[in-house]
Enzyme design. Sequence first.
Site, short mmCIF file in Angstrom:
data_model
loop_
_atom_site.label_atom_id
_atom_site.label_comp_id
_atom_site.label_asym_id
_atom_site.label_seq_id
_atom_site.Cartn_x
_atom_site.Cartn_y
_atom_site.Cartn_z
CE1 TYR A 134 -11.81 -8.03 17.30
CE2 TYR A 134 -9.61 -7.59 16.49
CZ TYR A 134 -10.47 -7.84 17.53
OH TYR A 134 -9.99 -7.87 18.82
CB CYS A 137 10.04 2.14 20.19
SG CYS A 137 9.75 2.75 21.85
CG ASP A 143 -0.62 2.80 15.90
OD1 ASP A 143 0.14 3.61 16.49
OD2 ASP A 143 -0.21 1.93 15.14
CE1 TYR A 164 -3.15 4.73 12.91
CE2 TYR A 164 -4.76 3.28 11.91
CZ TYR A 164 -3.49 3.79 11.96
OH TYR A 164 -2.56 3.40 11.05
CB SER A 181 -10.58 -10.60 21.82
OG SER A 181 -10.06 -10.46 20.53
CD GLN A 202 -6.39 -4.00 18.27
OE1 GLN A 202 -6.45 -4.78 19.19
NE2 GLN A 202 -5.57 -2.95 18.28
CD GLU A 247 -3.56 3.03 7.81
OE1 GLU A 247 -3.69 2.48 8.93
OE2 GLU A 247 -2.46 3.41 7.37
CD1 TRP A 270 0.30 0.45 3.38
CD2 TRP A 270 -0.17 -1.71 3.02
NE1 TRP A 270 0.79 -0.26 4.44
CE2 TRP A 270 0.52 -1.59 4.26
CE3 TRP A 270 -0.56 -2.98 2.59
CZ2 TRP A 270 0.82 -2.71 5.06
CZ3 TRP A 270 -0.26 -4.07 3.38
CH2 TRP A 270 0.42 -3.93 4.59
#
Length: 450
Positions: free
Chosen positions: A85, A195, A141, A123, A311, A45, A40, A27
């Site tokens: 989802y 990070c 996010d 987001y 979940s 998630q 996106e 993308w």
Amino acid sequence: MQEHEMKTTFSRELLAWYRRGNRDLPWRRSQDPYYIWVSEIMLQQTRVDTVIPYFNRFVERFPTVRDLAEAPEADVLKHWEGLGYYSRARNLQAAAQEVAERYGGKIPDDIEAVRGLKGVGPYTSGAILSIAFGRPEPAVDGNVMRVLSRYFCIDDDIARPATRPKMESLARELIPEGAAGDFNQALMELGAMVCTPRSPQCLICPVTEHCAGRLAGREEELPVKTKAKPPKPQHRLAVLAERADGRVLVRQRPSRGLLARLWELPHVEAPSESIWGSAEQGPRWLAETLALEGVSVSPARHACDAEHVFSHLHWYVRVWGADGAMFDPELAPDVSAALGPAGAAALREAAATYAAAAELAAAAGSAAVRPRAAAEEAGMAAAPARDAAEPVPAHGDAAASGVSAARASTPAGEDALPDGYRWIDGAEFERLAWPNVFRKILADHFAGRG
DNA sequence: AAAACGTGGTT
DNA sequence: TAACCAAGTTT
């Protein structure tokens, strides 16, 4: 160092790092807002490596907003199968239809309009606006909150909704002039590659010098994040009913809630773990509960077990094999029609209550498990609530209205089935969209039969 | 605010 | 291995 200088230094060095070399993602090869949008939504998630093949297949099959808007929903869900989802897929198509109709097929360069699309939250709107249109909007996010928590040594719990607006304000201030898209992606790229949640790679970090979290020796303990609740265990009984011609009985899930509109084996929630595990009471509960939907089966042999973790739920599925199945409206008097979806919810509640008594009865070596009795009790007490989230008998739109036309008019027999039910062979199995747990069970079944 | 909503990778 | 967690949104 002054606060303002700390921020401009951070932004400049991070942007330079990103532009020196970033990942080559499908993308990122396009400037088409539609591709940015699709990516996106898929990335919500979900890891980059998981998304890549789905993204490529999806945009090949639905190259434009209009292609997506006009596609059959089943086709869209099939291209989302395994990604999870699933409301994302249905919302994306609904939003594509809105873009096609209201905005002439072009994603609007307007924060309010984009934010108003189904499935697009704070987001995603920020990501689309900044990456596709260069607007100076933050895209916060989990990565961004982690990076900012560490760099600015912020103790706010990132699991709390109230923390998000604070992070957005900070992220907005950091956006360098004319570089919103790259900067937002740089922030996320740093969070994903350097990070990281555990063992951050401070030695190779482009902004390590002025990182307040590291300077305080707190890079491992930040961000503060309250732990999620563990998934709730649920014991479920499924039937693998096979006809002489090898076809298997399956059904489509309701339009809303968990795994909406995907296909599955007929199954019910067991009222207790012990009934679920009992070789006598398990199949009986399964048969009697399915009978409430008009499906007559005789679970005869233990086929297999499956375990699946969502979940919020942990499913233990025991699959019973059966030979054939019948639609029998007499077996399922008008219990489901009379009870309707509200009754279905009440049935579950009654079943839970009933479980305690059933356990005692089982322990005493008497009385069978009887869901019908539970249903009728529930029917007496049931208030006319509107929707049952999770099915026992609520299937398809007819069931949602409380009365099934098919149930009322179709004669009993092997060819007639309640709404949403179908006999399928291996080829049809491949065409329908399945949640993982049932896809595995059925793939094994059809593979085993050769 | 808190719960619902999937799946697979990592430690 | 059992948590933990991922380019979140909706209700």
